[in-house]
Write a protein that holds these residues in place. Structure first.
Motif, PDB file in Angstrom:
ATOM      1  N   THR A 131       0.696  -1.354  -0.119  1.00  0.00           N
ATOM      2  CA  THR A 131       0.111   0.031  -0.203  1.00  0.00           C
ATOM      3  C   THR A 131       0.878   1.301  -0.037  1.00  0.00           C
ATOM      4  OG1 THR A 131      -1.492  -1.109   1.197  1.00  0.00           O
ATOM      5  CG2 THR A 131      -1.713   1.164   1.107  1.00  0.00           C
ATOM      6  N   LEU A 132       0.785   2.287  -1.028  1.00  0.00           N
ATOM      7  CA  LEU A 132       1.543   3.266  -0.843  1.00  0.00           C
ATOM      8  C   LEU A 132       0.605   4.657  -0.752  1.00  0.00           C
ATOM      9  CD1 LEU A 132       3.288   2.461  -4.447  1.00  0.00           C
ATOM     10  CD2 LEU A 132       4.109   1.973  -2.169  1.00  0.00           C
ATOM     11  N   ASP A 133       1.095   5.482   0.203  1.00  0.00           N
ATOM     12  CA  ASP A 133       0.468   6.572   0.145  1.00  0.00           C
ATOM     13  C   ASP A 133       0.923   7.888  -0.649  1.00  0.00           C
ATOM     14  OD1 ASP A 133       2.829   7.592   1.445  1.00  0.00           O
ATOM     15  OD2 ASP A 133       2.035   7.329   3.512  1.00  0.00           O
ATOM     16  N   ARG A 134       0.235   9.004  -0.492  1.00  0.00           N
ATOM     17  CA  ARG A 134       1.079  10.163  -1.412  1.00  0.00           C
ATOM     18  C   ARG A 134       2.508  10.496  -1.134  1.00  0.00           C
ATOM     19  NH1 ARG A 134      -4.034  13.737  -2.513  1.00  0.00           N
ATOM     20  NH2 ARG A 134      -3.785  13.651  -4.286  1.00  0.00           N
ATOM     21  N   THR A 135       2.893  10.292   0.041  1.00  0.00           N
ATOM     22  CA  THR A 135       4.349  10.673   0.297  1.00  0.00           C
ATOM     23  C   THR A 135       4.905   9.654  -0.411  1.00  0.00           C
ATOM     24  OG1 THR A 135       3.708  11.689   2.457  1.00  0.00           O
ATOM     25  CG2 THR A 135       5.910  11.127   2.122  1.00  0.00           C
ATOM     26  N   ASP A 136       4.765   8.084  -0.409  1.00  0.00           N
ATOM     27  CA  ASP A 136       5.490   7.302  -1.157  1.00  0.00           C
ATOM     28  C   ASP A 136       5.703   7.573  -2.471  1.00  0.00           C
ATOM     29  OD1 ASP A 136       5.949   5.896   1.354  1.00  0.00           O
ATOM     30  OD2 ASP A 136       4.031   4.463   1.001  1.00  0.00           O
ATOM     31  N   LEU A 137       4.379   7.704  -3.092  1.00  0.00           N
ATOM     32  CA  LEU A 137       4.582   8.174  -4.639  1.00  0.00           C
ATOM     33  C   LEU A 137       5.349   9.455  -4.728  1.00  0.00           C
ATOM     34  CD1 LEU A 137       0.490   7.210  -5.175  1.00  0.00           C
ATOM     35  CD2 LEU A 137       2.668   6.089  -5.965  1.00  0.00           C
ATOM     36  N   ARG A 138       5.086  10.211  -4.063  1.00  0.00           N
ATOM     37  CA  ARG A 138       6.119  11.378  -4.368  1.00  0.00           C
ATOM     38  C   ARG A 138       7.460  11.052  -4.227  1.00  0.00           C
ATOM     39  NH1 ARG A 138       2.647  14.576  -0.664  1.00  0.00           N
ATOM     40  NH2 ARG A 138       4.720  14.766   0.770  1.00  0.00           N
ATOM     41  N   MET A 139       7.882  10.413  -3.241  1.00  0.00           N
ATOM     42  CA  MET A 139       9.389   9.926  -3.152  1.00  0.00           C
ATOM     43  C   MET A 139       9.703   9.012  -4.328  1.00  0.00           C
ATOM     44  SD  MET A 139       9.621   8.567   0.867  1.00  0.00           S
ATOM     45  CE  MET A 139      11.208   7.898   0.361  1.00  0.00           C
ATOM     46  N   LEU A 140       8.839   8.133  -4.867  1.00  0.00           N
ATOM     47  CA  LEU A 140       9.219   7.415  -6.139  1.00  0.00           C
ATOM     48  C   LEU A 140       9.261   8.261  -7.140  1.00  0.00           C
ATOM     49  CD1 LEU A 140       6.740   4.479  -5.153  1.00  0.00           C
ATOM     50  CD2 LEU A 140       9.403   4.174  -5.167  1.00  0.00           C
ATOM     51  N   ALA A 141       8.483   9.066  -7.634  1.00  0.00           N
ATOM     52  CA  ALA A 141       8.454  10.149  -8.470  1.00  0.00           C
ATOM     53  C   ALA A 141       9.699  10.615  -8.577  1.00  0.00           C
ATOM     54  CB  ALA A 141       7.094  11.242  -8.384  1.00  0.00           C
ATOM     55  N   VAL A 142      10.151  11.310  -7.562  1.00  0.00           N
ATOM     56  CA  VAL A 142      11.527  12.148  -7.351  1.00  0.00           C
ATOM     57  C   VAL A 142      12.802  11.351  -7.697  1.00  0.00           C
ATOM     58  CG1 VAL A 142      13.303  13.317  -5.877  1.00  0.00           C
ATOM     59  CG2 VAL A 142      10.620  13.834  -5.796  1.00  0.00           C
ATOM     60  N   LEU A 143      12.694   9.830  -7.025  1.00  0.00           N
ATOM     61  CA  LEU A 143      13.625   8.889  -7.335  1.00  0.00           C
ATOM     62  C   LEU A 143      13.651   8.288  -8.817  1.00  0.00           C
ATOM     63  CD1 LEU A 143      13.412   6.998  -3.914  1.00  0.00           C
ATOM     64  CD2 LEU A 143      15.273   8.362  -4.737  1.00  0.00           C
ATOM     65  N   GLN A 144      12.484   8.385  -9.373  1.00  0.00           N
ATOM     66  CA  GLN A 144      12.576   7.834 -10.996  1.00  0.00           C
ATOM     67  C   GLN A 144      13.537   8.902 -11.679  1.00  0.00           C
ATOM     68  OE1 GLN A 144       9.005   5.399 -12.298  1.00  0.00           O
ATOM     69  NE2 GLN A 144       8.396   7.305 -11.728  1.00  0.00           N
ATOM     70  N   SER A 145      13.394  10.208 -11.216  1.00  0.00           N
ATOM     71  CA  SER A 145      14.143  11.068 -12.353  1.00  0.00           C
ATOM     72  C   SER A 145      15.418  11.638 -11.604  1.00  0.00           C
ATOM     73  CB  SER A 145      13.167  12.443 -12.465  1.00  0.00           C
ATOM     74  OG  SER A 145      13.092  12.904 -11.095  1.00  0.00           O
ATOM     75  N   GLU A 146      15.564  11.421 -10.396  1.00  0.00           N
ATOM     76  CA  GLU A 146      16.817  11.770  -9.577  1.00  0.00           C
ATOM     77  C   GLU A 146      17.429  10.684  -8.636  1.00  0.00           C
ATOM     78  OE1 GLU A 146      16.508  16.096  -8.022  1.00  0.00           O
ATOM     79  OE2 GLU A 146      14.668  15.872  -8.953  1.00  0.00           O
ATOM     80  N   GLY A 147      18.144   9.607  -9.338  1.00  0.00           N
ATOM     81  CA  GLY A 147      18.138   8.451  -8.413  1.00  0.00           C
ATOM     82  C   GLY A 147      19.292   8.620  -7.540  1.00  0.00           C
ATOM     83  N   ARG A 148      20.166   9.595  -7.804  1.00  0.00           N
ATOM     84  CA  ARG A 148      21.251   9.994  -7.157  1.00  0.00           C
ATOM     85  C   ARG A 148      21.046  11.106  -6.044  1.00  0.00           C
ATOM     86  NH1 ARG A 148      26.502   9.599 -10.469  1.00  0.00           N
ATOM     87  NH2 ARG A 148      27.540  10.175  -8.547  1.00  0.00           N
ATOM     88  N   ILE A 149      19.958  11.427  -5.853  1.00  0.00           N
ATOM     89  CA  ILE A 149      19.741  12.416  -4.768  1.00  0.00           C
ATOM     90  C   ILE A 149      20.053  11.856  -3.504  1.00  0.00           C
ATOM     91  CG2 ILE A 149      17.110  11.909  -4.446  1.00  0.00           C
ATOM     92  CD1 ILE A 149      16.293  14.843  -4.214  1.00  0.00           C
ATOM     93  N   THR A 150      20.523  12.794  -2.553  1.00  0.00           N
ATOM     94  CA  THR A 150      20.729  12.390  -1.256  1.00  0.00           C
ATOM     95  C   THR A 150      19.428  12.184  -0.225  1.00  0.00           C
ATOM     96  OG1 THR A 150      20.763  14.467  -0.376  1.00  0.00           O
ATOM     97  CG2 THR A 150      22.908  13.775  -1.263  1.00  0.00           C
ATOM     98  N   ASN A 151      19.436  11.432   0.669  1.00  0.00           N
ATOM     99  CA  ASN A 151      18.364  11.123   1.701  1.00  0.00           C
ATOM    100  C   ASN A 151      17.814  12.559   2.334  1.00  0.00           C
ATOM    101  OD1 ASN A 151      16.580   9.450   3.072  1.00  0.00           O
ATOM    102  ND2 ASN A 151      17.577  10.278   4.891  1.00  0.00           N
ATOM    103  N   ALA A 152      18.811  13.437   2.403  1.00  0.00           N
ATOM    104  CA  ALA A 152      18.478  14.726   3.255  1.00  0.00           C
ATOM    105  C   ALA A 152      17.599  15.565   2.066  1.00  0.00           C
ATOM    106  CB  ALA A 152      19.531  15.389   3.585  1.00  0.00           C
ATOM    107  N   GLU A 153      18.121  15.605   0.793  1.00  0.00           N
ATOM    108  CA  GLU A 153      17.621  16.307  -0.293  1.00  0.00           C
ATOM    109  C   GLU A 153      16.369  15.736  -0.573  1.00  0.00           C
ATOM    110  OE1 GLU A 153      21.129  17.903  -3.138  1.00  0.00           O
ATOM    111  OE2 GLU A 153      20.742  15.857  -3.044  1.00  0.00           O
ATOM    112  N   LEU A 154      16.131  14.369  -0.544  1.00  0.00           N
ATOM    113  CA  LEU A 154      14.730  13.563  -0.888  1.00  0.00           C
ATOM    114  C   LEU A 154      13.596  13.901   0.310  1.00  0.00           C
ATOM    115  CD1 LEU A 154      13.016  11.541  -2.402  1.00  0.00           C
ATOM    116  CD2 LEU A 154      14.053   9.804  -1.173  1.00  0.00           C
TER     117      LEU A 154
END
Length: 158
Positions: free
Chosen positions: A3-26
């Motif tokens: 089960t994915l909530d809005r925050t999970d989906l936003r995280m996945l969207a960011v990671l799909q385009s910026e896979g090298r983003i730091t945890n702090a930036e994410l």
């Protein structure tokens, strides 16, 4: 299915385009604390929602100038013939994707090779020599209009 909530989906969207983003930036981008963000990220990885991280490589830049989509029809559809074909496809590095289809063809292969001569070698030495292959139909890519490894996650938030 996880089960994915809005925050999970936003995280996945960011990671799909910026896979090298730091945890702090994410964490900042999705309005979480870094520790909460890391816990969610580890859960998404543990649940196999995130299956890996990879660089996107331009095929032209590395000399793989010819792409083809190859439709394959098998002569037999029993499980042993299918398993044998699937094993062979997984061994061919030229095949970057293989999809089982409905309709008149059984499989669609996405193939990357250097040139037409290399494609001919792949076709004659591998694909047409694979037992159980009945028909092959190839289409060459003239131009890529859209190429995206990202899934359309925004529609899941609706």
């Amino acid at each position: 299915m996880t089960t994915l909530d809005r925050t999970d989906l936003r995280m996945l969207a960011v990671l799909q385009s910026e896979g090298r983003i730091t945890n702090a930036e994410l964490a900042e981008r999705v309005s979480l604390s870094p520790s909460a963000c890391l816990r969610r990220l580890q859960r998404l990885e543990g649940d196999k929602v995130i299956t890996g991280y990879a660089a996107q490589v331009d095929p032209q830049a590395v000399g793989l100038g010819l792409q083809a989509f190859v439709r394959v029809q098998l002569t037999k559809h029993e499980s042993s013939a299918i398993e044998s074909f699937v094993e062979r496809v997984n061994a061919w590095e030229e095949v970057v994707a293989c999809h089982a289809l409905t309709g008149d063809m059984d499989y669609l292969l996405h193939v990357h090779v250097t040139d037409l001569q290399d494609f001919s070698r792949f076709l004659l030495d591998h694909l047409l020599n694979a037992s159980g292959v009945g028909d092959v139909n190839s289409s060459f890519v003239l131009r890529t209009v859209k190429r995206s490894p990202s899934l359309p996650l925004a529609q899941l938030e609706r």
